[in-house]
Design a protein around this motif. Structure first.
Motif, PDB file in Angstrom:
ATOM      1  N   LYS A   1      -6.303 -11.276  14.136  1.00 60.41           N
ATOM      2  CA  LYS A   1      -5.753  -9.933  14.345  1.00 60.41           C
ATOM      3  C   LYS A   1      -6.549  -8.832  13.660  1.00 60.41           C
ATOM      4  N   GLY A   2      -7.703  -9.168  13.098  1.00 54.69           N
ATOM      5  CA  GLY A   2      -8.548  -8.139  12.499  1.00 54.69           C
ATOM      6  C   GLY A   2      -8.136  -7.687  11.115  1.00 54.69           C
ATOM      7  N   LEU A   3      -7.355  -8.486  10.418  1.00 51.05           N
ATOM      8  CA  LEU A   3      -6.906  -8.123   9.077  1.00 51.05           C
ATOM      9  C   LEU A   3      -7.926  -8.588   8.044  1.00 51.05           C
ATOM     10  N   GLN A   4      -8.196  -7.746   7.078  1.00 48.29           N
ATOM     11  CA  GLN A   4      -8.979  -8.123   5.906  1.00 48.29           C
ATOM     12  C   GLN A   4      -8.057  -8.096   4.706  1.00 48.29           C
ATOM     13  N   VAL A   5      -7.979  -9.225   4.015  1.00 50.18           N
ATOM     14  CA  VAL A   5      -7.203  -9.304   2.778  1.00 50.18           C
ATOM     15  C   VAL A   5      -8.211  -9.279   1.645  1.00 50.18           C
ATOM     16  N   HIS A   6      -8.063  -8.297   0.772  1.00 46.71           N
ATOM     17  CA  HIS A   6      -8.958  -8.145  -0.373  1.00 46.71           C
ATOM     18  C   HIS A   6      -8.343  -8.754  -1.630  1.00 46.71           C
ATOM     19  N   ALA A   7      -7.029  -8.785  -1.677  1.00 50.88           N
ATOM     20  CA  ALA A   7      -6.311  -9.376  -2.801  1.00 50.88           C
ATOM     21  C   ALA A   7      -4.870  -9.594  -2.374  1.00 50.88           C
ATOM     22  N   TRP A   8      -4.245 -10.598  -3.001  1.00 51.07           N
ATOM     23  CA  TRP A   8      -2.831 -10.864  -2.704  1.00 51.07           C
ATOM     24  C   TRP A   8      -2.225 -11.710  -3.811  1.00 51.07           C
ATOM     25  N   CYS A   9      -0.916 -11.618  -3.907  1.00 55.39           N
ATOM     26  CA  CYS A   9      -0.163 -12.464  -4.825  1.00 55.39           C
ATOM     27  C   CYS A   9       1.261 -12.557  -4.282  1.00 55.39           C
ATOM     28  N   LEU A  10       1.722 -13.774  -4.068  1.00 56.41           N
ATOM     29  CA  LEU A  10       3.073 -14.002  -3.579  1.00 56.41           C
ATOM     30  C   LEU A  10       3.971 -14.330  -4.760  1.00 56.41           C
ATOM     31  N   MET A  11       4.980 -13.516  -4.942  1.00 59.45           N
ATOM     32  CA  MET A  11       5.967 -13.736  -5.996  1.00 59.45           C
ATOM     33  C   MET A  11       7.235 -14.304  -5.350  1.00 59.45           C
ATOM     34  N   THR A  12       8.306 -14.467  -6.083  1.00 55.46           N
ATOM     35  CA  THR A  12       9.507 -15.088  -5.521  1.00 55.46           C
ATOM     36  C   THR A  12      10.247 -14.181  -4.541  1.00 55.46           C
ATOM     37  N   SER A  13      10.172 -12.881  -4.740  1.00 52.10           N
ATOM     38  CA  SER A  13      10.929 -11.954  -3.892  1.00 52.10           C
ATOM     39  C   SER A  13      10.052 -10.928  -3.177  1.00 52.10           C
ATOM     40  N   HIS A  14       8.758 -10.971  -3.407  1.00 47.09           N
ATOM     41  CA  HIS A  14       7.873  -9.969  -2.824  1.00 47.09           C
ATOM     42  C   HIS A  14       6.426 -10.449  -2.859  1.00 47.09           C
ATOM     43  N   ALA A  15       5.594  -9.696  -2.184  1.00 45.73           N
ATOM     44  CA  ALA A  15       4.159  -9.975  -2.199  1.00 45.73           C
ATOM     45  C   ALA A  15       3.418  -8.664  -2.352  1.00 45.73           C
ATOM     46  N   HIS A  16       2.368  -8.677  -3.152  1.00 40.29           N
ATOM     47  CA  HIS A  16       1.465  -7.540  -3.286  1.00 40.29           C
ATOM     48  C   HIS A  16       0.179  -7.900  -2.561  1.00 40.29           C
ATOM     49  N   LEU A  17      -0.366  -6.937  -1.831  1.00 37.70           N
ATOM     50  CA  LEU A  17      -1.596  -7.174  -1.098  1.00 37.70           C
ATOM     51  C   LEU A  17      -2.471  -5.933  -1.121  1.00 37.70           C
ATOM     52  N   ILE A  18      -3.774  -6.148  -1.061  1.00 35.48           N
ATOM     53  CA  ILE A  18      -4.722  -5.074  -0.777  1.00 35.48           C
ATOM     54  C   ILE A  18      -5.343  -5.434   0.567  1.00 35.48           C
ATOM     55  N   LEU A  19      -5.185  -4.533   1.541  1.00 31.27           N
ATOM     56  CA  LEU A  19      -5.547  -4.808   2.926  1.00 31.27           C
ATOM     57  C   LEU A  19      -6.405  -3.710   3.519  1.00 31.27           C
ATOM     58  N   SER A  20      -7.159  -4.080   4.539  1.00 30.53           N
ATOM     59  CA  SER A  20      -7.846  -3.105   5.386  1.00 30.53           C
ATOM     60  C   SER A  20      -8.063  -3.749   6.742  1.00 30.53           C
ATOM     61  N   ALA A  21      -8.545  -2.953   7.676  1.00 33.25           N
ATOM     62  CA  ALA A  21      -8.852  -3.452   9.019  1.00 33.25           C
ATOM     63  C   ALA A  21     -10.327  -3.840   9.087  1.00 33.25           C
ATOM     64  N   LYS A  22     -10.617  -4.978   9.713  1.00 33.83           N
ATOM     65  CA  LYS A  22     -12.014  -5.381   9.895  1.00 33.83           C
ATOM     66  C   LYS A  22     -12.751  -4.347  10.725  1.00 33.83           C
ATOM     67  N   ASP A  23     -12.121  -3.921  11.786  1.00 35.08           N
ATOM     68  CA  ASP A  23     -12.697  -2.908  12.667  1.00 35.08           C
ATOM     69  C   ASP A  23     -11.647  -1.834  12.926  1.00 35.08           C
ATOM     70  N   PRO A  24     -11.726  -0.721  12.204  1.00 34.32           N
ATOM     71  CA  PRO A  24     -10.709   0.331  12.343  1.00 34.32           C
ATOM     72  C   PRO A  24     -10.589   0.891  13.765  1.00 34.32           C
ATOM     73  N   GLU A  25     -11.629   0.701  14.578  1.00 32.98           N
ATOM     74  CA  GLU A  25     -11.587   1.179  15.965  1.00 32.98           C
ATOM     75  C   GLU A  25     -10.633   0.352  16.827  1.00 32.98           C
ATOM     76  N   THR A  26     -10.503  -0.929  16.500  1.00 34.25           N
ATOM     77  CA  THR A  26      -9.708  -1.822  17.345  1.00 34.25           C
ATOM     78  C   THR A  26      -8.477  -2.399  16.656  1.00 34.25           C
ATOM     79  N   THR A  27      -8.383  -2.282  15.354  1.00 37.72           N
ATOM     80  CA  THR A  27      -7.264  -2.883  14.625  1.00 37.72           C
ATOM     81  C   THR A  27      -6.364  -1.802  14.046  1.00 37.72           C
ATOM     82  N   ASN A  28      -5.106  -1.849  14.404  1.00 32.76           N
ATOM     83  CA  ASN A  28      -4.099  -0.955  13.842  1.00 32.76           C
ATOM     84  C   ASN A  28      -3.479  -1.688  12.651  1.00 32.76           C
ATOM     85  N   LEU A  29      -3.906  -1.325  11.452  1.00 30.64           N
ATOM     86  CA  LEU A  29      -3.484  -2.018  10.240  1.00 30.64           C
ATOM     87  C   LEU A  29      -1.966  -2.028  10.085  1.00 30.64           C
ATOM     88  N   ALA A  30      -1.334  -0.910  10.322  1.00 25.69           N
ATOM     89  CA  ALA A  30       0.132  -0.840  10.204  1.00 25.69           C
ATOM     90  C   ALA A  30       0.789  -1.754  11.235  1.00 25.69           C
TER      91      ALA A  30
END
Length: 188
Positions: free
Chosen positions: A50-79
């Motif tokens: 789906k064109g997602l780039q994960v730069h960082a992540w951590c899964l906790m018990t009730s939530h997850a923190h992530l740093i994300l971007s689109a591989k190709d901003p022209e074709t990937t809608n990150l939201a």
């Protein structure tokens, strides 16, 4: 007059964002290996298909923190990718909760998800994730470093591990030169 971007939304298609995905009522769902597996496999799928780039992540018990971007901003809608990821993981985890007899909290969890859905017209039966991701665009190296450290120190602050790279459900492993669970695009 140009319209002001809404706070906490992914308005820059080329941006890198710090996001937090939180289970409704901060419920500790990710204490079971199967639910963590759904999260990880879904994140990997989004990276591979789906064109997602994960730069960082951590899964906790009730939530997850992530740093994300689109591989190709022209074709990937990150939201859109994040929305689809949350929808799919919610459906799969709820299906797991409903179908397993090993989930001692099944009725209680489903009741909470049903209650959350009643106050949200977008849901019909259950709501798993909170709607807001509190997306923050990382616009400076200092801010990026701060969020990267914050993500990787979460498991240490919880007392689960002594070193960030010892926590399996985090990109701290990748940054320490170990094999992680999700493909990472390193922040340089």
């Amino acid at each position: 007059m140009p319209k002001e971007p809404r706070p906490y939304h992914m308005h820059n298609p080329e941006g890198m964002y710090f996001v937090t995905c939180t289970v409704v009522f901060w419920l500790d769902v990710f204490i079971r290996a199967k639910y963590k597996e759904v999260f990880v496999e879904s994140l990997k799928f989004c990276c591979q298909h789906k064109g997602l780039q994960v730069h960082a992540w951590c899964l906790m018990t009730s939530h997850a923190h992530l740093i994300l971007s689109a591989k190709d901003p022209e074709t990937t809608n990150l939201a859109g990718v994040l929305r689809d990821f949350k929808k799919y993981t919610a459906q799969q985890i709820i299906r797991e909760i409903e179908s397993t007899l090993l989930e001692s909290r099944r009725d209680w969890l489903l009741d909470k998800f049903e209650f959350a859905a009643k106050s949200n017209s977008r849901n019909t039966t259950y709501q798993f994730w909170q709607q807001n991701n509190h997306a923050l665009e990382l616009t400076s190296n200092n801010f990026m470093d701060q969020k990267l450290q914050y993500i990787h120190e979460n498991s240490v602050k919880e007392g689960w591990v002594e070193e960030p790279e010892h926590y399996l459900y985090s990109s701290a492993r990748d940054y320490a030169g170990l094999n992680g669970l999700v493909p990472i695009t390193f922040i340089e």
